[in-house]
Design a protein around this motif. Sequence first.
Motif, PDB file in Angstrom:
ATOM      1  N   TYR A  94      26.956 -37.466   3.562  1.00 40.96           N
ATOM      2  CA  TYR A  94      28.006 -38.327   4.074  1.00 40.96           C
ATOM      3  C   TYR A  94      27.408 -39.489   4.850  1.00 40.96           C
ATOM      4  O   TYR A  94      26.448 -39.299   5.611  1.00 40.96           O
ATOM      5  N   CYS A  95      27.991 -40.656   4.697  1.00 38.90           N
ATOM      6  CA  CYS A  95      27.656 -41.749   5.595  1.00 38.90           C
ATOM      7  C   CYS A  95      28.743 -41.844   6.664  1.00 38.90           C
ATOM      8  O   CYS A  95      29.887 -41.444   6.433  1.00 38.90           O
ATOM      9  N   ALA A  96      28.356 -42.342   7.816  1.00 38.08           N
ATOM     10  CA  ALA A  96      29.271 -42.412   8.944  1.00 38.08           C
ATOM     11  C   ALA A  96      28.932 -43.613   9.810  1.00 38.08           C
ATOM     12  O   ALA A  96      27.803 -44.118   9.775  1.00 38.08           O
ATOM     13  N   ALA A  97      29.908 -44.043  10.594  1.00 38.33           N
ATOM     14  CA  ALA A  97      29.729 -45.225  11.430  1.00 38.33           C
ATOM     15  C   ALA A  97      30.244 -44.965  12.839  1.00 38.33           C
ATOM     16  O   ALA A  97      31.219 -44.233  13.023  1.00 38.33           O
ATOM     17  N   ARG A  98      29.569 -45.576  13.785  1.00 37.40           N
ATOM     18  CA  ARG A  98      30.026 -45.550  15.162  1.00 37.40           C
ATOM     19  C   ARG A  98      29.589 -46.846  15.822  1.00 37.40           C
ATOM     20  O   ARG A  98      28.762 -47.584  15.279  1.00 37.40           O
ATOM     21  N   THR A  99      30.143 -47.104  16.996  1.00 39.67           N
ATOM     22  CA  THR A  99      29.797 -48.355  17.671  1.00 39.67           C
ATOM     23  C   THR A  99      28.723 -48.135  18.727  1.00 39.67           C
ATOM     24  O   THR A  99      28.533 -47.027  19.217  1.00 39.67           O
ATOM     25  N   ILE A 100      28.026 -49.195  19.012  1.00 35.78           N
ATOM     26  CA  ILE A 100      27.114 -49.373  20.146  1.00 35.78           C
ATOM     27  C   ILE A 100      25.781 -48.618  19.976  1.00 35.78           C
ATOM     28  O   ILE A 100      24.767 -49.205  19.658  1.00 35.78           O
ATOM     29  N   THR A 101      25.759 -47.325  20.267  1.00 36.49           N
ATOM     30  CA  THR A 101      24.465 -46.646  20.338  1.00 36.49           C
ATOM     31  C   THR A 101      24.310 -45.592  19.257  1.00 36.49           C
ATOM     32  O   THR A 101      25.287 -45.024  18.772  1.00 36.49           O
ATOM     33  N   VAL A 102      23.060 -45.327  18.909  1.00 40.05           N
ATOM     34  CA  VAL A 102      22.759 -44.319  17.903  1.00 40.05           C
ATOM     35  C   VAL A 102      22.933 -42.927  18.501  1.00 40.05           C
ATOM     36  O   VAL A 102      22.508 -42.655  19.616  1.00 40.05           O
ATOM     37  N   ARG A 103      23.545 -42.058  17.725  1.00 44.83           N
ATOM     38  CA  ARG A 103      23.719 -40.665  18.099  1.00 44.83           C
ATOM     39  C   ARG A 103      23.411 -39.786  16.891  1.00 44.83           C
ATOM     40  O   ARG A 103      23.564 -40.213  15.755  1.00 44.83           O
ATOM     41  N   SER A 104      23.037 -38.543  17.152  1.00 44.13           N
ATOM     42  CA  SER A 104      22.792 -37.604  16.060  1.00 44.13           C
ATOM     43  C   SER A 104      23.886 -36.553  15.939  1.00 44.13           C
ATOM     44  O   SER A 104      23.893 -35.775  14.980  1.00 44.13           O
ATOM     45  N   ASP A 105      24.813 -36.511  16.888  1.00 38.89           N
ATOM     46  CA  ASP A 105      25.899 -35.540  16.850  1.00 38.89           C
ATOM     47  C   ASP A 105      27.007 -36.089  15.965  1.00 38.89           C
ATOM     48  O   ASP A 105      27.580 -37.140  16.262  1.00 38.89           O
ATOM     49  N   PRO A 106      27.343 -35.399  14.895  1.00 42.68           N
ATOM     50  CA  PRO A 106      28.373 -35.929  13.994  1.00 42.68           C
ATOM     51  C   PRO A 106      29.726 -36.130  14.662  1.00 42.68           C
ATOM     52  O   PRO A 106      30.502 -36.982  14.239  1.00 42.68           O
ATOM     53  N   SER A 107      30.015 -35.372  15.711  1.00 40.81           N
ATOM     54  CA  SER A 107      31.310 -35.517  16.379  1.00 40.81           C
ATOM     55  C   SER A 107      31.438 -36.859  17.097  1.00 40.81           C
ATOM     56  O   SER A 107      32.544 -37.251  17.490  1.00 40.81           O
ATOM     57  N   GLU A 108      30.338 -37.572  17.256  1.00 42.41           N
ATOM     58  CA  GLU A 108      30.379 -38.868  17.937  1.00 42.41           C
ATOM     59  C   GLU A 108      30.493 -40.037  16.970  1.00 42.41           C
ATOM     60  O   GLU A 108      30.385 -41.186  17.396  1.00 42.41           O
ATOM     61  N   TYR A 109      30.673 -39.751  15.710  1.00 37.96           N
ATOM     62  CA  TYR A 109      30.895 -40.806  14.721  1.00 37.96           C
ATOM     63  C   TYR A 109      32.382 -40.925  14.422  1.00 37.96           C
ATOM     64  O   TYR A 109      33.078 -39.918  14.261  1.00 37.96           O
ATOM     65  N   HIS A 110      32.848 -42.173  14.340  1.00 38.68           N
ATOM     66  CA  HIS A 110      34.282 -42.410  14.252  1.00 38.68           C
ATOM     67  C   HIS A 110      34.796 -42.512  12.827  1.00 38.68           C
ATOM     68  O   HIS A 110      35.960 -42.218  12.565  1.00 38.68           O
ATOM     69  N   TYR A 111      33.943 -42.962  11.926  1.00 37.79           N
ATOM     70  CA  TYR A 111      34.372 -43.231  10.551  1.00 37.79           C
ATOM     71  C   TYR A 111      33.439 -42.514   9.584  1.00 37.79           C
ATOM     72  O   TYR A 111      32.225 -42.494   9.786  1.00 37.79           O
ATOM     73  N   TRP A 112      34.034 -41.980   8.513  1.00 35.67           N
ATOM     74  CA  TRP A 112      33.274 -41.191   7.544  1.00 35.67           C
ATOM     75  C   TRP A 112      33.618 -41.590   6.122  1.00 35.67           C
ATOM     76  O   TRP A 112      34.785 -41.887   5.823  1.00 35.67           O
ATOM     77  N   GLY A 113      32.599 -41.560   5.274  1.00 40.15           N
ATOM     78  CA  GLY A 113      32.818 -41.703   3.848  1.00 40.15           C
ATOM     79  C   GLY A 113      33.189 -40.365   3.241  1.00 40.15           C
ATOM     80  O   GLY A 113      33.216 -39.334   3.924  1.00 40.15           O
ATOM     81  N   GLN A 114      33.400 -40.358   1.936  1.00 39.51           N
ATOM     82  CA  GLN A 114      33.921 -39.168   1.262  1.00 39.51           C
ATOM     83  C   GLN A 114      32.834 -38.179   0.868  1.00 39.51           C
ATOM     84  O   GLN A 114      33.145 -37.051   0.532  1.00 39.51           O
ATOM     85  N   GLY A 115      31.581 -38.570   0.927  1.00 39.13           N
ATOM     86  CA  GLY A 115      30.491 -37.677   0.566  1.00 39.13           C
ATOM     87  C   GLY A 115      30.069 -37.822  -0.887  1.00 39.13           C
ATOM     88  O   GLY A 115      30.870 -38.129  -1.768  1.00 39.13           O
ATOM     89  N   THR A 116      28.787 -37.596  -1.112  1.00 40.03           N
ATOM     90  CA  THR A 116      28.233 -37.600  -2.463  1.00 40.03           C
ATOM     91  C   THR A 116      27.280 -36.418  -2.583  1.00 40.03           C
ATOM     92  O   THR A 116      26.479 -36.155  -1.677  1.00 40.03           O
ATOM     93  N   LEU A 117      27.388 -35.682  -3.686  1.00 38.90           N
ATOM     94  CA  LEU A 117      26.652 -34.424  -3.845  1.00 38.90           C
ATOM     95  C   LEU A 117      25.243 -34.675  -4.374  1.00 38.90           C
ATOM     96  O   LEU A 117      25.070 -35.347  -5.394  1.00 38.90           O
ATOM     97  N   VAL A 118      24.272 -34.117  -3.680  1.00 44.96           N
ATOM     98  CA  VAL A 118      22.883 -34.132  -4.117  1.00 44.96           C
ATOM     99  C   VAL A 118      22.467 -32.696  -4.412  1.00 44.96           C
ATOM    100  O   VAL A 118      22.578 -31.826  -3.546  1.00 44.96           O
ATOM    101  N   THR A 119      22.004 -32.461  -5.625  1.00 45.84           N
ATOM    102  CA  THR A 119      21.545 -31.134  -6.026  1.00 45.84           C
ATOM    103  C   THR A 119      20.092 -31.230  -6.468  1.00 45.84           C
ATOM    104  O   THR A 119      19.772 -32.021  -7.355  1.00 45.84           O
ATOM    105  N   VAL A 120      19.239 -30.454  -5.830  1.00 45.79           N
ATOM    106  CA  VAL A 120      17.811 -30.460  -6.155  1.00 45.79           C
ATOM    107  C   VAL A 120      17.464 -29.117  -6.770  1.00 45.79           C
ATOM    108  O   VAL A 120      17.593 -28.079  -6.132  1.00 45.79           O
ATOM    109  N   SER A 121      17.028 -29.155  -8.008  1.00 45.35           N
ATOM    110  CA  SER A 121      16.677 -27.920  -8.713  1.00 45.35           C
ATOM    111  C   SER A 121      15.191 -27.618  -8.541  1.00 45.35           C
ATOM    112  O   SER A 121      14.362 -28.514  -8.442  1.00 45.35           O
TER     113      SER A 121
END
Length: 122
Positions: A94-121
Amino acid sequence: VQLQASGGGLVQAGGSLKLSCVASGRTFSNYVMGWFRQAPGKEREFVAAISWSGSSTYYADSVKGRFTISRDNAKNTVYLQMNSLKPDDTAVYYCAARTITVRSDPSEYHYWGQGTLVTVSS
């Protein structure tokens, strides 16, 4: 801001993929952008983030040296180049966006994309 991720797919271990996330609706360069992933049965986890200017990048230890995050503010797009992929990298990304400062906690991101599946065999 609306986010649309793409570029996922099936790849063999050791291979590469490049994910893209296109933003629309607001000024893209105002936002810190992050990539997260969620494997089946696991919590969503931080992968990488990039500052609004692109001058600073941050990575989870598990992907450091293999993944590269970048952005093109003229194209309203953030990328995740993934090399030396491992089966453990299999997840919905998933990609996500937030304002001002970088964070690693997903709960601190305000906007989210729909996700894209990556499968590694293996």
